[in-house]
Design a protein around this motif. Structure first.
Motif, PDB file in Angstrom:
ATOM      1  N   LEU A  56     -43.870  -2.414 -67.820  1.00 36.03           N
ATOM      2  CA  LEU A  56     -44.539  -2.208 -66.552  1.00 36.03           C
ATOM      3  C   LEU A  56     -45.665  -0.429 -67.322  1.00 36.03           C
ATOM      4  O   LEU A  56     -46.576  -0.595 -67.527  1.00 36.03           O
ATOM      5  N   ILE A  57     -44.407  -0.020 -68.050  1.00 33.47           N
ATOM      6  CA  ILE A  57     -44.856   1.476 -68.717  1.00 33.47           C
ATOM      7  C   ILE A  57     -45.976   0.347 -69.971  1.00 33.47           C
ATOM      8  O   ILE A  57     -46.991   1.198 -70.487  1.00 33.47           O
ATOM      9  N   LEU A  58     -45.397   0.059 -70.847  1.00 32.53           N
ATOM     10  CA  LEU A  58     -46.631  -0.800 -71.562  1.00 32.53           C
ATOM     11  C   LEU A  58     -47.631  -1.134 -71.084  1.00 32.53           C
ATOM     12  O   LEU A  58     -48.525  -0.624 -72.421  1.00 32.53           O
ATOM     13  N   ALA A  59     -47.562  -2.168 -70.341  1.00 31.00           N
ATOM     14  CA  ALA A  59     -48.881  -2.654 -70.459  1.00 31.00           C
ATOM     15  C   ALA A  59     -49.572  -1.714 -69.346  1.00 31.00           C
ATOM     16  O   ALA A  59     -51.438  -1.658 -69.600  1.00 31.00           O
ATOM     17  N   VAL A  60     -49.044  -1.146 -68.431  1.00 24.16           N
ATOM     18  CA  VAL A  60     -50.023  -0.248 -67.354  1.00 24.16           C
ATOM     19  C   VAL A  60     -50.457   1.162 -68.228  1.00 24.16           C
ATOM     20  O   VAL A  60     -51.718   2.240 -67.875  1.00 24.16           O
TER      21      VAL A  60
END
Length: 225
Positions: A56-60
């Protein structure tokens, strides 16, 4: 290009929601499949949470910074990385997203949409554990942000995976996560009566992290000449 605050807040809500879905959903699944083996259930819950958080950190991250945590938002504000006007939209989105995530996990497993937890997590030791977990999490995020590291997602996911096991509280380290997990009568829950002590520990840990980061990242006048 900086997106509007509305889009960034929605990104924070979506990310926090999926994080809670992972925490609660994997807890339910682990509890069903582990046949009473608490260590195995916790290991499964750990891996699902840590890997989902990193993803999620990578995506958002490129959209909103992927805070998913009011303490992280406050840290970014204090470090001058977030405008003051954006704090409340971010924090509101995180709390709303957290409860939505719990509801989604419950619906996937046929549980009531919300149910107060009776999972006891009390005592001074767990308060201290939350202080340690929050301090460590914010320290890693603050130092990674200062270094503009491309490995922040891995560092944060790895820390949370470790802190699940080296803290007695299993490392909530997040007010939105803590309150939302009081609304799940499952493996990942926390009794509402124990929430204030967790929030107290998190507050202490966050305050200590801010002070240490300020000291570590402020230029020394003697060496800056």
């Amino acid at each position: 290009m900086l997106l509007s605050i509305g889009r960034r807040a929605v990104a924070e809500a979506l990310g926090t929601s999926l994080l809670l879905t992972a925490i609660v959903g994997s807890g339910i699944m682990a509890d069903h499949l582990a046949a009473g083996d608490a260590a195995l259930a916790l290991l499964a819950n750990t891996m699902a949470t840590a890997t989902t958080l990193a993803a999620l950190i990578l995506a958002v991250g490129p959209i909103s910074g992927a805070h998913f945590n009011p303490w992280v938002t406050m840290l970014m504000r204090l470090r001058g990385k977030l405008p003051a006007a954006d704090v409340w939209p971010y924090v509101t989105a995180q709390f709303v997203g957290a409860f939505v995530g719990v509801a989604v996990a419950h619906l996937m497993f046929g549980e009531p949409v919300f149910a107060w937890s009776d999972h006891t997590r009390s005592g001074a030791a767990q308060t201290v554990a939350e202080a340690v977990a929050t301090f460590g999490l914010l320290l890693i995020i603050g130092l990674s942000a200062a270094a503009r590291s491309s490995h922040t997602a891995i560092a944060v996911g790895a820390f949370i995976a470790g802190a699940y096991w080296f803290t007695s509280s299993t490392s909530f380290a997040n007010p939105a996560v803590t309150l939302a997990r009081a609304a799940t009568h499952t493996f990942a829950g926390i009794r509402p009566a124990d929430v204030p002590s967790f929030l107290l520990g998190q507050s202490v840990g966050a305050g200590a992290a801010v002070l240490v980061l300020h000291w570590l990242l402020t230029s020394d006048p003697e060496t800056a000449r």
